[in-house]
Design a protein around this motif. Structure first.
Motif, PDB file in Angstrom:
ATOM      1  N   MET A 149       0.823  -1.205   0.000  1.00  0.00           N
ATOM      2  CA  MET A 149       0.000   0.000   0.000  1.00  0.00           C
ATOM      3  C   MET A 149       0.864   1.265   0.000  1.00  0.00           C
ATOM      4  O   MET A 149       1.911   1.312   0.641  1.00  0.00           O
ATOM      5  N   HIS A 150       0.377   2.302  -0.710  1.00  0.00           N
ATOM      6  CA  HIS A 150       1.009   3.622  -0.684  1.00  0.00           C
ATOM      7  C   HIS A 150       0.293   4.461   0.370  1.00  0.00           C
ATOM      8  O   HIS A 150      -0.738   5.084   0.082  1.00  0.00           O
ATOM      9  N   ILE A 151       0.807   4.475   1.594  1.00  0.00           N
ATOM     10  CA  ILE A 151       0.169   5.191   2.700  1.00  0.00           C
ATOM     11  C   ILE A 151       1.246   5.886   3.518  1.00  0.00           C
ATOM     12  O   ILE A 151       2.339   5.338   3.731  1.00  0.00           O
ATOM     13  N   SER A 152       0.950   7.083   3.974  1.00  0.00           N
ATOM     14  CA  SER A 152       1.812   7.777   4.933  1.00  0.00           C
ATOM     15  C   SER A 152       0.944   8.299   6.069  1.00  0.00           C
ATOM     16  O   SER A 152      -0.254   8.023   6.130  1.00  0.00           O
ATOM     17  N   GLU A 153       1.573   9.039   6.969  1.00  0.00           N
ATOM     18  CA  GLU A 153       0.838   9.608   8.109  1.00  0.00           C
ATOM     19  C   GLU A 153       1.305  11.034   8.340  1.00  0.00           C
ATOM     20  O   GLU A 153       2.221  11.513   7.673  1.00  0.00           O
ATOM     21  N   MET A 154       0.691  11.705   9.298  1.00  0.00           N
ATOM     22  CA  MET A 154       0.811  13.155   9.401  1.00  0.00           C
ATOM     23  C   MET A 154       2.183  13.651   9.864  1.00  0.00           C
ATOM     24  O   MET A 154       2.703  14.635   9.349  1.00  0.00           O
ATOM     25  N   SER A 155       2.781  12.981  10.847  1.00  0.00           N
ATOM     26  CA  SER A 155       4.005  13.524  11.436  1.00  0.00           C
ATOM     27  C   SER A 155       5.155  13.530  10.442  1.00  0.00           C
ATOM     28  O   SER A 155       5.923  14.493  10.358  1.00  0.00           O
ATOM     29  N   ASP A 156       5.303  12.450   9.687  1.00  0.00           N
ATOM     30  CA  ASP A 156       6.369  12.353   8.693  1.00  0.00           C
ATOM     31  C   ASP A 156       6.077  13.255   7.499  1.00  0.00           C
ATOM     32  O   ASP A 156       6.953  13.962   6.989  1.00  0.00           O
ATOM     33  N   SER A 157       4.822  13.258   7.059  1.00  0.00           N
ATOM     34  CA  SER A 157       4.440  14.043   5.890  1.00  0.00           C
ATOM     35  C   SER A 157       4.557  15.540   6.142  1.00  0.00           C
ATOM     36  O   SER A 157       4.724  16.332   5.200  1.00  0.00           O
ATOM     37  N   ALA A 158       4.486  15.950   7.411  1.00  0.00           N
ATOM     38  CA  ALA A 158       4.633  17.375   7.743  1.00  0.00           C
ATOM     39  C   ALA A 158       6.020  17.894   7.394  1.00  0.00           C
ATOM     40  O   ALA A 158       6.210  19.107   7.280  1.00  0.00           O
ATOM     41  N   GLY A 159       6.980  17.003   7.212  1.00  0.00           N
ATOM     42  CA  GLY A 159       8.341  17.418   6.878  1.00  0.00           C
ATOM     43  C   GLY A 159       8.641  17.425   5.398  1.00  0.00           C
ATOM     44  O   GLY A 159       9.816  17.475   5.017  1.00  0.00           O
ATOM     45  N   THR A 160       7.618  17.373   4.563  1.00  0.00           N
ATOM     46  CA  THR A 160       7.843  17.370   3.123  1.00  0.00           C
ATOM     47  C   THR A 160       7.788  18.757   2.493  1.00  0.00           C
ATOM     48  O   THR A 160       8.274  18.947   1.380  1.00  0.00           O
ATOM     49  N   SER A 161       7.163  19.722   3.146  1.00  0.00           N
ATOM     50  CA  SER A 161       6.806  21.041   2.596  1.00  0.00           C
ATOM     51  C   SER A 161       5.636  20.966   1.622  1.00  0.00           C
ATOM     52  O   SER A 161       5.393  21.905   0.865  1.00  0.00           O
ATOM     53  N   TRP A 162       4.879  19.869   1.661  1.00  0.00           N
ATOM     54  CA  TRP A 162       3.667  19.753   0.846  1.00  0.00           C
ATOM     55  C   TRP A 162       2.408  19.620   1.696  1.00  0.00           C
ATOM     56  O   TRP A 162       1.299  19.660   1.162  1.00  0.00           O
ATOM     57  N   LEU A 163       2.554  19.449   3.006  1.00  0.00           N
ATOM     58  CA  LEU A 163       1.390  19.225   3.859  1.00  0.00           C
ATOM     59  C   LEU A 163       0.878  20.545   4.426  1.00  0.00           C
ATOM     60  O   LEU A 163       1.665  21.382   4.882  1.00  0.00           O
ATOM     61  N   ASP A 164      -0.438  20.728   4.384  1.00  0.00           N
ATOM     62  CA  ASP A 164      -1.070  21.807   5.128  1.00  0.00           C
ATOM     63  C   ASP A 164      -1.112  21.319   6.578  1.00  0.00           C
ATOM     64  O   ASP A 164      -1.983  20.526   6.951  1.00  0.00           O
ATOM     65  N   VAL A 165      -0.147  21.769   7.372  1.00  0.00           N
ATOM     66  CA  VAL A 165       0.074  21.180   8.698  1.00  0.00           C
ATOM     67  C   VAL A 165      -1.072  21.487   9.647  1.00  0.00           C
ATOM     68  O   VAL A 165      -1.428  20.663  10.492  1.00  0.00           O
ATOM     69  N   GLY A 166      -1.681  22.661   9.537  1.00  0.00           N
ATOM     70  CA  GLY A 166      -2.803  22.989  10.399  1.00  0.00           C
ATOM     71  C   GLY A 166      -4.024  22.138  10.097  1.00  0.00           C
ATOM     72  O   GLY A 166      -4.729  21.690  11.002  1.00  0.00           O
TER      73      GLY A 166
END
Length: 484
Positions: A164-181
């Motif tokens: 599966m292609h799945i990620s989660e919020m904490s790691d994805s927040a370090g990509t500069s593509w996530l709307d962190v709020g």
């Protein structure tokens, strides 16, 4: 039983815990970093799988019955790495790692777009994922044209584990593509790097189920097929889950390859101008802030290699009693720095050297330099709205009591040492696996360990350390002025 897998820069750790969170056993697989050019840092994702197989084989050799009883798996991993896959999930090039600084030009260009800081709550650092994709587009356009999915390192392991292609919020927040709020991908920011949401994995919270173990691997390892794999966390958020650093005001200082001053927050408190990282936590509706030092124990390891003495022997020469700074100062910028400078080009330095500057004086300066870098992060956290009253020490460097005394005195904060046990990222990942498998209350699972000892700041040396820190702060602009 529950299994935590932590994909670090130098190796993979597999940790087994039981339903009472007692550590049952662990296995390890080693990894190397390739540095083909100055400022580059890469790994072959195939080596992650080999190292994971090695770690689990070690567990199976010594704990076969316990491994067979695993009911859930959690993942932790080094953040920011750009793992590029084609439409057949084949790796297109070596993964560009978190401490790779080649994309500093692209990072500056993205950071100049105000949407990035507004939506992510962070500076676009060269080590983050988005500028790496911009670099690939500019320098390896044939590879960029084939990119079908961009995965973070631990999520490439998930693909292998679950398909599966799945990620989660904490790691994805370090990509500069996530709307962190809002805890979701930003189509706007992805478009700014010629990508869209189809290139991204789907998102879950770190405590949620995010795929199930494939039958082929389950058969090989003697585990029941289909057990849940948790969303997991980036390595620092996973360490926080392991340490119970999940409530507002709780904090730890991590002395690993890189250094982190981590504070949990109950709300989203961005302040990118301070160069503090503001990310989603692994638990739903929580966030955290971090000051990040790129070379913490790496600085001591560098000195170890130069002197031919083991790191433990170097710190052992200093004894147990904290000493006043000698006038020799070390800037730990061996691969640039994040907090508070956001400077990928700056490099480390010794100043104040004299004929009488011994090896011990150099070691002392390295430990103090890293401690003062943590003080920089503490001040940046204060600017970002977070005030700390104490911290807990984790990471390999925390075995040095001398170093912890220097950190406590530099920060003017008590440093708690947890009771013996393994409370790091692999343990946090195993906890997330437990939560995903059982539906347990995350706050009831992610509790703090008992404190074995507390190191208080040395009041007698507080003034000397404060003066040395001011000298340390003055050196950055001076060194930058002659190296820029």
């Amino acid at each position: 039983m529950y299994l935590g897998l932590d994909l670090g820069t130098s190796g993979i750790k597999a940790l087994l815990i039981d339903d009472r969170q007692n550590v049952v056993g662990s296995g390890h697989g080693s990894l190397d970093v390739s540095r083909p050019h100055p400022g580059w840092s890469e790994q072959d994702p195939a080596n992650w799988i080999e190292a994971c197989e090695t770690a689990i084989a070690e567990l199976k050799a010594f704990h076969p019955k316990e491994l067979a009883a695993v009911k859930g798996i959690g993942l932790s991993g080094q953040m920011h790495g750009a793992t590029l896959l084609d439409a057949s999930d084949q790796v297109l090039r070596p993964c560009i790692l978190w401490n790779d600084t080649r994309s500093h030009v692209e990072a500056a260009a993205l950071d100049a777009d105000p949407r990035f800081r507004e939506l992510t709550g962070n500076i676009v650092f060269p080590g983050f994922t988005a500028p790496k994709l911009a670099w690939v587009k500019n320098n390896e356009p044939a590879i960029f044209a084939k990119v079908a999915k961009v995965l973070l390192p631990k999520d490439y392991l998930r693909l292998w584990l679950t398909g599966m292609h799945i990620s989660e919020m904490s790691d994805s927040a370090g990509t500069s593509w996530l709307d962190v709020g809002k805890r979701r991908w930003s189509a706007e920011l992805l478009a700014a790097t010629s990508l869209d949401e189809k290139h991204m994995p789907s998102l879950v919270e770190g405590t949620a189920k995010a795929g199930a173990l494939r039958g082929e691997l389950a058969s090989k390892w003697g585990i029941v097929a289909g057990i849940p794999v948790a969303g997991g966390a980036g390595d620092n958020a996973a360490s926080a889950c392991g340490m119970g650093t999940v409530g507002a005001g709780h904090a730890f200082v991590s002395l690993g390859t890189s250094g982190v001053l981590f504070a949990a927050n109950a709300s989203y408190l961005p302040n990118p101008a301070s160069a503090v990282h503001t990310f989603c936590h692994a638990l739903p509706d929580t966030w955290h802030q971090m000051g990040v030092i790129l070379s913490a124990t790496d600085s001591l390891n560098w000195l170890s290699e130069i002197t031919g003495k083991r790191a433990g022997d170097l710190t052992g020469e200093l004894g147990e009693t904290l000493k006043a700074p000698t006038g020799v100062t070390f800037l730990p910028y061996l691969s640039g720095e994040r907090t508070p400078h956001n400077d990928s080009a700056i490099r480390g330095a010794f100043t104040g050297l004299a004929h009488q500057s011994s090896r011990a004086a150099l070691t002392q300066a390295v430990l103090e330099g890293v401690a003062f870098a943590f003080r920089d992060s503490l001040d940046a956290l204060k600017t970002a709205g977070t005030t700390l009253t104490r911290v807990t020490a984790i990471g390999g460097g925390s075995r040095s009591r001398y170093w912890l005394k220097a950190i406590a005195t530099a920060l003017q904060l008590p440093v708690d040492i947890p009771a013996d046990g393994d409370f790091g990222a692999a343990f946090g990942a195993a906890r997330l696996g437990l939560i995903a498998a059982t539906g347990a209350d995350p706050l009831a699972v992610c509790t703090a360990p008992a404190t074995d000892a507390t190191i208080e700041p040395d009041t007698g040396l507080g003034g000397a350390f404060a003066d040395a820190y001011q000298h340390y702060r003055a050196l950055y602009p001076a060194v930058r002025g002659v190296t820029a």
